[in-house]
Design an enzyme around this catalytic site. Structure first.
Site, PDB file in Angstrom:
ATOM      1  N   GLY A 107      28.080  36.462 -34.768  1.00  0.00           N
ATOM      2  CA  GLY A 107      27.191  36.161 -35.888  1.00  0.00           C
ATOM      3  C   GLY A 107      27.767  36.689 -37.178  1.00  0.00           C
ATOM      4  N   LYS A 108      27.434  36.011 -38.254  1.00  0.00           N
ATOM      5  CA  LYS A 108      28.007  36.359 -39.533  1.00  0.00           C
ATOM      6  C   LYS A 108      26.990  36.010 -40.593  1.00  0.00           C
ATOM      7  CE  LYS A 108      32.658  36.127 -41.210  1.00  0.00           C
ATOM      8  NZ  LYS A 108      34.005  35.855 -40.816  1.00  0.00           N
ATOM      9  N   GLY A 109      26.848  36.844 -41.589  1.00  0.00           N
ATOM     10  CA  GLY A 109      25.906  36.518 -42.662  1.00  0.00           C
ATOM     11  C   GLY A 109      26.115  37.441 -43.828  1.00  0.00           C
ATOM     12  N   GLY A 114      26.727  41.081 -43.013  1.00  0.00           N
ATOM     13  CA  GLY A 114      27.975  41.500 -42.382  1.00  0.00           C
ATOM     14  C   GLY A 114      28.246  40.652 -41.160  1.00  0.00           C
ATOM     15  N   VAL A 164      28.147  40.393 -36.610  1.00  0.00           N
ATOM     16  CA  VAL A 164      27.778  40.971 -35.323  1.00  0.00           C
ATOM     17  C   VAL A 164      28.842  40.560 -34.308  1.00  0.00           C
ATOM     18  CG1 VAL A 164      26.094  41.068 -33.458  1.00  0.00           C
ATOM     19  CG2 VAL A 164      25.310  40.918 -35.812  1.00  0.00           C
ATOM     20  N   ASP A 207      11.098  42.798 -42.738  1.00  0.00           N
ATOM     21  CA  ASP A 207      11.974  41.626 -42.750  1.00  0.00           C
ATOM     22  C   ASP A 207      11.876  40.896 -41.413  1.00  0.00           C
ATOM     23  OD1 ASP A 207      13.680  39.762 -43.778  1.00  0.00           O
ATOM     24  OD2 ASP A 207      15.509  40.936 -43.493  1.00  0.00           O
TER      25      ASP A 207
END
Ligand SMILES: *[C@@H]1O[C@H](CO)[C@@H](O)[C@H](O)[C@H]1NC(C)=O
Ligand SMILES: *[C@@H]1O[C@H](CO)[C@@H](O)[C@H](O)[C@H]1NC(C)=O
Length: 501
Positions: free
Chosen positions: A207-209, A212, A214, A328
């Site tokens: 995962g990327k966002g 940062g 994962v 969040d």
């Protein structure tokens, strides 16, 4: 009182903070393990060493993987992946047989100059030191209380856990359940956290966002999740580390914490948060792929509600916890475990409140929640930021939206809808604050509840629940505890669809 602690505590603290050269990776008392050997230096298919290794190097565009035995230079075991090098150490026989490493493609944001580093690190280190001291002090008090259970030196613990690896299947499970976890938080002692962190090999980016990346990592053969925070989100790393290390948060429906680590490499700071790994990924990912039978939808909803209720409740006593509001909540921050129960992740924005000691800890993270999930009172800036209850109410609004995302994917009478994010039909991708404010505050829209839910008594209960999460008046919304209880009741009631004409 922390200042009066024995010297080895200070040493441990310094080591935990990476300030002295430590040797967290030790061989276990001279005993040897057999490893797979596949490299030009191998004399045969098996070698014996203190530990097994896999080394991946890239030279002139060609990647080569070497499997071998480690006897010296434990420094290598702390290697962090780069574009050219990755390294993995493990301590069970043949544990290096099936491990395959990846290189880390680093579009790494380097700080613009070395001079900036102390600026970034300074406050974080100072705060971390404070927490560490606090945690140590607490740990001491509790340890003193149970001194009859036998003492082992704190520094000894890291070698104890390494020895355990040869006998146990799930070292992590044992480690986290064992008596030598800190008395103060959900985590292990800092030194052990650091030891664990330095033995993780990053396997694949999952995962990327903006936050940062994962990665799925491997620790002694077990998958773990490694969240690598982008440098601009260090406050989230700090907050999450602080909460997990000061609050007892072990719960089936809250993402399990393993370790936090900060390293400085090539003059850039790397912030890691290591947690349990769940291969289904987030609820958001899961709902893209899966349609749901009503029973599964309810199970996802109940388990997520249990997690939220546990966060929100203050538990009194020595094993207690403050009340926590998430701030969040969204389907991307809810993970689906292999038993198809949800757990709640990402405490980087959370606020804590204790009625008994009368404190409200809002943290000082400049990050804000995800706009799409913001409650009307957040969007029109009417929220009372000095009142803890207000934060819980915004969680409930967001929880209602997550329920709605789930219900779209429920099959009723053969009908199901595609996955959509909340307000997909009202705002553009990556909506602005103003976009959301117009829809939620000015037009007072809420997502359209699928008609087909009305055909089923249980699902119509879910529909009603969503409406009660979306009251414009925050204090009128359901509480997490009420949601949990109602969902539990719905999921245990016998399901008899209404007769359709
Ligand atoms: C490694 O292999 C040797 C010889 O094959 C055997 O005697 C020894 O018990 C093995 N050690 C372990 C830790 O499995
Ligand atoms: C590695 O994989 C092979 C084939 O899948 C399996 O037989 C072997 O037990 C595995 N080794 C380890 C240490 O997991």
């Amino acid at each position: 009182m922390a200042l009066g602690a024995p010297r080895r505590d200070l040493l441990m603290l310094l080591m935990a903070l990476g300030l002295t050269p430590g040797d967290p990776v030790r061989s276990s008392g001279g005993s040897l393990v057999n490893c797979t050997c596949k490299s030009p230096e191998c004399r045969g298919p098996i070698c014996q060493g203190a530990w097994c290794t896999v080394v991946l190097v890239q030279e002139e565009g060609v990647s080569r993987e070497h499997r071998s035995c480690g006897t010296r230079d434990p420094e290598l075991c702390r290697g962090r992946p780069t574009e050219f090098f990755n390294h993995y150490c493990c301590y069970k026989s043949f544990c290096n047989q099936n491990v395959s490493l990846t290189l880390k493609a680093t579009p790494s944001e380097q700080p613009s100059g070395d001079g900036q580093l102390p600026l970034v690190l300074g406050p974080v280190l100072a705060l971390l030191a404070l927490i560490a001291l606090g945690a140590l002090a607490l740990w001491h008090i509790r340890r003193r209380r149970r001194k009859n259970r036998g003492l082992h030196s704190q520094l000894g613990e890291s070698s104890i856990i390494l020895k355990a690896s040869e006998q146990r299947d799930s070292m992590l499970g044992d480690l986290l359940d064992s008596d030598c976890t800190t008395g103060s938080g959900s985590g292990l002692p800092f030194l052990v956290q650091r030891t664990v962190a330095r033995q993780v090999a990053l396997m694949e980016c999952v995962g990327k966002g903006r936050y940062g990346e994962v990665w799925r990592g491997l620790w002694h053969g077990e998958s773990v999740a490694v969240k690598i925070f982008s440098s601009r989100d260090e406050q989230s790393w700090f907050r999450e580390t602080e909460i997990y290390n000061t609050v007892l948060l072990r719960h089936d429906n809250i993402l399990g914490f393993i370790a936090s680590d900060m390293t400085s490499r090539n003059s850039s700071t790397q912030l890691w948060l290591i947690t349990h790994y769940h291969e289904h990924g987030s609820l958001y990912d899961f709902l893209q792929r899966q349609t749901l039978e009503p029973q599964l939808a309810l199970q996802l909803a109940v388990s997520a509600a249990c997690g939220l209720a546990h966060l929100h409740v203050e538990i009194f006593g020595t094993q207690g916890k403050p009340a926590i509001a998430h701030r969040d909540l969204k389907s991307r921050n809810v993970l689906v475990k292999s038993n198809l129960q949800c757990c709640i992740a990402d405490l980087g924005l959370a606020v804590m409140h204790s009625q008994s000691s009368d404190y409200l800890d809002i943290g000082n993270n400049p990050r804000v929640g995800t706009k799409r999930y913001m409650a009307p009172e957040v969007l029109d800036e009417q929220i009372r930021t000095d009142c803890f209850e207000s934060y819980k109410w915004t969680d409930i609004w967001a929880f209602g939206l997550v329920l709605w995302e789930i219900t779209r994917r429920v099959i009723v009478n053969g009908i199901v809808e595609d996955y959509r994010p909340p307000f997909y039909d009202a705002v553009p991708n990556d909506p602005s604050f103003e976009d959301m404010k117009k829809v939620v505050c000015v037009d007072q829209q809420t997502p359209v509840i699928p008609n087909r839910l009305a055909a089923d008594p249980v699902l119509s209960g879910l529909a009603q629940m969503m409406r009660e999460c979306w009251y414009p008046n925050p204090s009128a919304r359901l509480t997490a505890l009420r949601i949990k209880k109602t969902l539990q009741k719905l999921s245990s009631s016998p399901r008899k669809p209404k007769a359709t004409h």
